[in-house]
Structures are given as C-alpha cells and as structure tokens.
Write a protein that holds these residues in place. Structure first.
Motif, mmCIF file in Angstrom:
data_model
loop_
_atom_site.group_PDB
_atom_site.id
_atom_site.type_symbol
_atom_site.label_atom_id
_atom_site.label_comp_id
_atom_site.label_asym_id
_atom_site.label_seq_id
_atom_site.Cartn_x
_atom_site.Cartn_y
_atom_site.Cartn_z
ATOM 1 N N ILE A 1 -2.456 11.533 -12.270
ATOM 2 C CA ILE A 1 -0.996 11.574 -12.101
ATOM 3 C C ILE A 1 -0.317 11.687 -13.465
ATOM 4 C CG2 ILE A 1 1.022 10.218 -11.397
ATOM 5 C CD1 ILE A 1 -0.701 9.103 -9.089
ATOM 6 N N VAL B 1 0.162 9.363 -5.108
ATOM 7 C CA VAL B 1 0.690 8.009 -5.313
ATOM 8 C C VAL B 1 0.317 7.107 -4.141
ATOM 9 C CG1 VAL B 1 2.795 6.639 -5.522
ATOM 10 C CG2 VAL B 1 2.564 8.779 -6.805
ATOM 11 N N LEU C 1 -3.303 6.228 -4.426
ATOM 12 C CA LEU C 1 -3.479 5.247 -5.488
ATOM 13 C C LEU C 1 -3.182 3.838 -4.981
ATOM 14 C CD1 LEU C 1 -3.756 4.232 -8.414
ATOM 15 C CD2 LEU C 1 -1.405 5.010 -8.818
ATOM 16 N N ARG D 1 3.267 13.004 -4.223
ATOM 17 C CA ARG D 1 3.554 11.891 -3.309
ATOM 18 C C ARG D 1 2.265 11.410 -2.629
ATOM 19 N NH1 ARG D 1 8.246 12.801 1.009
ATOM 20 N NH2 ARG D 1 9.348 13.012 -0.983
ATOM 21 N N THR E 1 -7.230 8.417 -10.189
ATOM 22 C CA THR E 1 -6.017 8.940 -9.562
ATOM 23 C C THR E 1 -4.806 8.706 -10.454
ATOM 24 O OG1 THR E 1 -6.945 8.513 -7.362
ATOM 25 C CG2 THR E 1 -4.561 8.823 -7.497
ATOM 26 N N TYR E 2 -4.699 7.505 -10.990
ATOM 27 C CA TYR E 2 -3.605 7.195 -11.906
ATOM 28 C C TYR E 2 -3.650 8.088 -13.136
ATOM 29 C CZ TYR E 2 -0.972 4.549 -15.420
ATOM 30 O OH TYR E 2 -0.113 4.190 -16.442
#
Length: 314
Positions: free
Chosen positions: A89, A117, A120, A114, A85-86
């Motif tokens: 992003i 995040v 995450l 959003r 996920t990071y």
C-alpha cells in the motif's frame, strides 16, 4: 495486455497451490500476502521457534511448548501477510518503477486500494487473535513491535540501511518465544534478538541484489547499494555478528554441545552463502536467500534435541 499472476513474479514459487487451486477471485489477495512466497513467513517464524526452544532449554523442559509453536506459525503467516500488504500500500507508486515488483497486485491493478486496506485489517485481526492467547507480558511485547513495522516501508526512501529496521521487525520473535514461556525477558533472548537482527540484515542484503540496478535508477536505498562492491564483506560481517550473538544466547541459556553443534552447522551454512555471493547473479541471490530457511530449521532442530537429551539423559 500486462501479464498477471505468479508467472510475472520472478521470486514466486512455481506451481504453488495459491495459483493452482485457490478461487481466481482470491488469488490476487493471496499474492498480496505473498502466500506463494512462503520463505517470508518462514524467516519471520524461525526466531520465534528459536526463542521457544531456548526457553525450553533454560527451563529444563523436554521440548518447546507445542501450542506456542503452533500459535507462532499461524501468527507468522498472518502478520507477514499483513506486513506485505501494508508495504505494498505504501509502495504502490514505487513498485511500478521496479521490474521485479511492477506486476504485484496493487501496481498492476489486480487489487484496488480499498480492497487491500480491508484485507490488511482482516489479517491484522487474525494476528491480534493469536497474540491474545499469550500471557499479558508477551501481549505487550508483541504490540511493541507495531511501531517498527509501521516505520519500515518509509525507510528505503532516505535511510541507506533500511534492512536494519527490517531486522528490528523480523527478528522480534526472538523475544516473543521467551516472553511467552516466562512472562519476562532476560539476557539470553536479548542476545538472540541481536543475533537475529544481524541475520536478517545479512540475508536481506543478498535478497536486495536482485533489485540493485532498478533501485539505483529509482533512488531506493538498500544495504546492497550501501555495501556496493564490498557486499560479500558486508554480509560476512553481519553473519559473523549473528554467530557471536547467537553463541552468547546459547551459552547464557545453558545450552550444551548439541545446541552448539547445531550453531556450528548453521554458521557454516551462512559462510557458504557468503562465499557464493555474486552481485551480478540475481537468480543465484534468490536461491541463497531462500536457503536461510533450511539453515534456520537446522538450528531449531538442534536446540529441540538439546532440550530433549538433557531431559531424557538415558
């Protein structure tokens, strides 16, 4: 309309439960965590299990701690999801330019920034909860990996071998199993860590062959591009270092013939991968990459059998 879902992702497992029975609203988040691509958390988990098994051999125990192995499993799934996920992003703009990644949830618009995040943070909290179940030394060792994890997504922009940094992160479990068992580190887990790093660089170079043309257009660096026409030699060197360091780790930890027999089978599997590398076969590269789960499980099984046989010699 843009295609969405696992059908648009060539490296996803077809018919995975995340795309069949999960609520539709959750499916983009599960894809963000790569749940439908379990090979990632397997490869993150295996060095943890190797380390736990090696610790059992060194301690004269009949098997690695079952609770530790379960915690490592939960932590690997959560932290691999958080890492992906990071990474997505950070890479959301680059992913739109690569054929294999442009249908990921963020670049395709299935998940908003959003929401990604927040997801995450939730996954990171699960990982932290797991980590807090270990001794203080293991907790500190686990937290020390966060800087490497944070750095990795940026390396492909300027470092020709970002897979080395990925190896530092993905192989960290080679330290964790031993730290959880003993509350310290020694030469055996350090050698295991070095061998695991070389393994990661080797198998992720194979994985990167799928994107080599797009990476050249976009300007993304990878070990597959770095090795170029010598990719088979490059992966072979990585796997030779894997065998050397893992052999040293088993020797220092006191492994006997069963563990070394498992290592021989593991190394033969890696040699088979090298022999079958084809820079022009992306689907074949994905199959070779995925086969590392089976290779790693065979080594783990041999290490567990090693500890069991010495505890029950009769």
């Amino acid at each position: 309309m843009k295609p969405t879902g696992a059908a648009a992702l060539p490296d996803a497992v077809r018919g995975h439960w995340a795309d069949r029975i999960a609520p539709p609203s959750l499916r983009p988040y599960l894809r963000l965590a790569r749940i439908e691509r379990p090979i990632g958390w397997w490869l993150l988990l295996l060095p943890c299990w190797w380390s736990a098994a090696l610790a059992a051999i060194a301690a004269g125990l009949p098997w690695p701690d079952p609770l530790h192995c379960l915690l490592f499993l939960i932590g690997a799934v959560a932290m691999r999801g958080a890492g992906c996920t990071y990474n997505d992003i950070v890479d959301r703009d680059l992913d739109t330019k690569v054929e294999r990644t442009r249908q990921r949830p963020l670049p395709s618009g299935q998940v908003r920034l959003r929401g990604a995040v927040a997801f995450l943070v939730a996954l990171a909290l699960i990982g932290l909860t797991v980590l807090l179940q270990f001794n203080p030394f293991a907790i500190g060792t686990g937290l020390a990996s966060l800087g490497i994890i944070a750095l990795y997504p940026f390396m492909k922009r300027f470092f020709w071998m970002p897979q080395i940094v990925l190896g530092f992160a993905f192989a960290w479990g080679a330290l964790m199993g031993w730290a959880a068992a003993f509350g310290s580190l020694s030469l055996a887990p350090v050698l295991l860590y070095a061998g695991s790093i070389a393994w990661v660089v080797g198998y992720d170079t194979i994985y990167a062959l799928q994107d080599i043309e797009d990476d050249e257009v976009v300007g993304i660096h990878s070990s597959a591009r770095f090795f170029g026409a010598n990719v088979r030699l490059g992966v072979g060197i990585c796997y030779a270092l894997t065998a050397l360091f893992l052999g040293g780790a088993l020797s220092v930890a006191g492994s006997r013939w069963v563990g070394f027999a498992g290592l021989v089978v593991f190394v033969l599997h890696l040699a088979r991968q090298v022999a079958r590398i084809d820079r022009n076969d992306g689907e074949g590269a994905l199959r070779l990459f995925r086969s590392n789960r089976d290779a790693g499980l065979m080594l783990f099984a041999a290490l567990v059998l090693d500890s069991a046989i010495r505890f029950f010699p009769g």
